[in-house]
Design an enzyme around this catalytic site. Structure first.
Site: not given
Length: 805
Positions: A711, A754
């Site tokens: 990611s 996140k």
């Protein structure tokens, strides 16, 4: 009595049907008649001085006078006397004269039959005489085995010189079935009839011999058991005289009493095994080393709460009420738990037995301290069931769950059976903690046993090796917890439904601290609410500066540390009635602050991009740095990176090269050496020279922390594009997304953690993949969405457009 006195045969005479036995010509026999037709037949014979025919009914057809319901051969004789009894029955004294056969019988005539005398024939008198002698010898043998043939009867048989009379006399004494008696009775060949009787007598001799042997063996066993009993009683008496206690006897009686009480609740196999072990223990010497092991086993089995259940009925409303009382936020998790128990409640109400115990096993997944185990505690409270916690972290020995065989020293049942014993109920809530941390080695794979435990089709007969019989676990509610779903074996994942518990936002942590943690810790430390005052700003500062976690476990420890110091302060100075803790007072009570996430830099720089990362303790900001050095175009990557992240850096570099080659990414021409065309000497700019003449060093800081995953692809590509184009990156922007070789941005996981990390770092804008934008934003807390500008990107060009200055 002579037959001639009654006329010639065949003739029609009254018919009596006897249910019991065949009568013979020489017999004078009393008969008890209650059938109406039989009584009329006897009365007719007496009134008209006639003979009467006695036939025998066939087995299963007693009381009927149909043509096929009785045998066609019987005895003709006269009625000597008739007496009517008080109960309506008639007693008749009958004298047999001769055997006869029914020629014709019409049921409509009711009581009459046409009969003829049955004459016997013999072919060889010598052979017949020999057969009679053999018959008499066998009768003597039989008389020695039982008293069926007394001495006077044997003497009468020996002195009788009529073979037919001897055969009839023996037949009348033998107890044989009607069909067999008819076969012998109706046979007109005298030799064959005697041979048939001899065979019957021999069979009876063999049968009595076998019975005698069995009786002797049984008697010897009974005598031995009586002897053993008396010896045991004498030993008890001697022990009593010597002062020896009878503790073992009392214990055995107690074991048997407890076993009898549990019999109807235990399975048949469990009862038989336990009963066998109790009987074995009763025969053992108390000083035997095996006796103590066996006694431990029996006590352990009888401690299992067979048939004992806690609060079988439950309601969804009580579960929801308890969950809301014990937990702030976690709305999706609480909703799924309520749905789970709503299904169980409906099955209970509609009494659908087959599906009551079947259903998905819930598994709470999330970082430490977010409330996985406490949710299970709330479920147990709401259902009013005991809670059993089985810690699976690091478990490698399969026998910890399955139990040890009793052949091993120190053998004990598995943790599940121990849990039932401790809970004292067969339907507790069992929490399988840290199911993602199960190990395996040469002693087995515990995750394989978990497949059976968590499968509703199998756990109703879970076999513990120590017990050696199956135990029903289908009424147990299993709840498991895990930190990382990726570490759970695939077959085990199939048995469970996962409920994710994500990181708490600062606002959620504030409410949890205010409404739950502080009151609980005050009570634990013996403090009253009005003795300690903590302002909202102080709580928020503790959350932001003194903890680094996704959950609230460390936050609880901080408050515990605060209140210990408060307690000490109150005890040292009795005049203090209230302690106020403000922002300025934190230095006195706590150590230096631990910054959870550093705020984003305010200065835009070249080659430094902000990535968003997921960790086991929540989200984090991942800074990626890149510089260019004079060289040959090599890429060097440093930091504690996994293989996936190293591959992602290579892909990012190739994508950036492609963008440069196709002039999608503009390069500062000052950094590129000029080349000239040979003919017209015109200056040309070759953009590929920028990465051919410079080495790139890509670094991810905090090398002590392992990092892996795809990611960070767009974040690394942005840092590389920035350093090669010499363009600055906006400092208040962060991003996450996987990058393909064609430049597409793929979706990622852990978006909530996140974005919370970006929110804590005071990031203004966040770039996320389009698919995550479309499907996952609903799960993001509203306060986070209000503070961040969230944009989606589909290609790397979108990232460069948003982030580069």
């Amino acid at each position: 009595m002579q037959l001639e006195n009654y006329g010639n045969f065949p003739q029609t005479i009254p018919l009596v049907i006897e249910d019991e036995i065949f009568l013979y010509p020489f017999m004078i026999t009393p008969l008890f008649l209650e059938n109406k037709e039989n009584i009329e037949a006897v009365e007719n014979a007496i009134e008209f001085n006639r003979l009467v025919m006695i036939a025998v009914s066939k087995s299963g057809k007693e009381g009927s006078r149909d043509k096929d319901s009785f045998y066609d051969v019987g005895v003709v004789g006269n009625v000597m006397r008739k007496i009517t009894l008080p109960d309506g029955k008639v007693k008749v004294l009958f004298q047999g004269v001769s055997k006869a056969k029914i020629i014709d019988f019409v049921p409509s005539s009711n009581i009459f039959a046409t009969v003829d005398i049955l004459a016997e024939e013999t072919k060889n008198d010598i052979e017949l005489k020999s057969l009679i002698n053999i018959l008499i010898d066998n009768i003597k043998k039989l008389s020695r085995l039982n008293n069926k043939f007394p001495a006077d009867l044997i003497k009468a048989i020996e002195e009788n010189d009529m073979p037919s009379r001897v055969a009839d006399l023996v037949s009348s004494v033998l107890k044989i079935k009607k069909d067999e008696a008819y076969k012998i009775f109706s046979n007109t060949n005298l030799e064959q009839r005697v041979i048939g009787i001899i065979e019957i007598v021999k069979n009876e001799i063999e049968s009595y011999k076998i019975q005698k042997e069995i009786t002797q063996k049984v008697n010897s066993k009974i005598e031995k058991s009586h002897k053993d009993y008396f010896l045991k009683e004498q030993i008890k008496a001697i022990q009593k005289e010597l002062g020896a206690d009878n503790q073992k006897e009392e214990e055995i009686k107690l074991f048997k009493k407890r076993l009898k009480a549990k019999k109807c609740f235990m399975g048949q196999e469990a009862y038989k095994e336990t009963k066998r072990q109790v009987e074995k223990l009763s025969r053992m010497n108390p000083d035997s080393p095996d006796a103590s092991l066996l006694q431990t086993y029996v006590e352990m089995v009888l401690d299992i709460p067979f048939g004992e259940f806690a609060n079988v009925k439950f309601s969804v409303s009580s579960v929801e009420k308890q969950l809301n009382k014990d937990h702030y936020s976690l709305e999706k998790a609480k909703e799924r738990i309520a749905e789970y128990f709503a299904v169980k409640q409906l099955l209970e109400q509609r009494n659908i037995e087959d599906l009551k115990s079947k259903g998905t096993v819930l598994c709470f997944v999330g970082p430490p301290g977010v409330g996985k185990t406490s949710l299970a505690n709330s479920i147990a409270k709401a259902l009013a069931r005991p809670l059993v916690r089985v810690a699976l972290g690091g478990m490698e020995d399969v026998n910890e769950l399955r139990g040890h065989r009793r052949t091993y020293v120190g053998a004990m049942p598995g943790r599940l059976i121990k849990g039932l014993i401790d809970a004292k109920k067969m339907n507790p809530v069992i929490v399988l903690d840290e199911i993602d941390k199960l190990g395996s080695n040469h002693r087995g794979d515990p995750s394989a046993v978990m497949l059976e435990i968590l499968d509703p089709e199998q756990n109703h007969e879970f076999r513990d090796l120590y017990l050696n019989f199956p135990v029903d676990l289908s009424q147990v509610i299993f709840v498991s917890t895990a930190n990382d779903i990726r570490k759970i074996p695939a077959p085990l994942k199939d048995r469970m439904e996962f409920i994710e518990l994500n990181s708490y936002t600062p606002n959620e942590k504030y409410h949890i601290a205010k409404d739950y943690l502080i009151p609980q810790e005050l009570e634990k430390h013996g403090l009253k609410k009005d003795e300690v005052s903590i302002s909202k700003a102080t709580i928020e500062l503790i959350i932001s500066k003194y903890t680094r976690e996704a959950g609230v476990r460390n936050l609880r420890r901080v408050f515990s540390k605060l209140f210990r110091k408060v307690v000490k302060k109150i005890l040292e100075n009795e005049t203090i009635t209230k302690v106020t803790i403000g922002i300025k007072d934190l230095k006195e009570y706590l150590d230096n602050p631990i910054f959870e996430i550093e705020p984003a830099d305010k200065i835009d720089v070249v080659g430094v991009s902000n990535g968003l990362a997921w960790t086991a303790v929540g989200g984090d900001i991942l800074k990626i740095e890149a510089i260019k050095l004079k060289g040959k175009g090599d890429l060097k990557v440093t930091g504690n990176l996994g293989d996936v992240m190293k591959e992602s850096s290579t892909i990012s570099y190739s994508v950036v090269k492609y963008l440069i080659d196709n002039k999608i990414l503009k390069i500062d021409e000052k950094d590129i050496p000029k080349t000239f065309k040979e003919k017209d000497e015109k200056e040309l700019v070759d953009c590929s020279e920028i990465y051919k003449r410079y080495d790139i060093h890509l670094h991810i800081p905090e090398g002590a922390t392992p990092k892996d995953g795809p990611s960070a692809g767009i974040t690394m590509a942005l840092a590389l594009a920035s350093v090669l184009s010499n363009r600055k990156i906006k400092s208040d922007i962060a991003m996450t997304g996987e990058l393909t070789l064609s430049g597409k941005v793929l979706p990622i996981g852990g978006l909530k953690e996140k974005l919370i990390a970006a929110y804590k770092a005071k990031i203004k804008k966040v770039l996320i993949p389009k698919k995550n934008y479309e499907r996952d934003l609903e799960e993001i807390p509203q306060e986070v969405k209000n503070s961040l500008e969230i944009k989606f990107v589909e290609k790397i060009e979108d990232v460069l457009k948003e982030a580069l200055i």
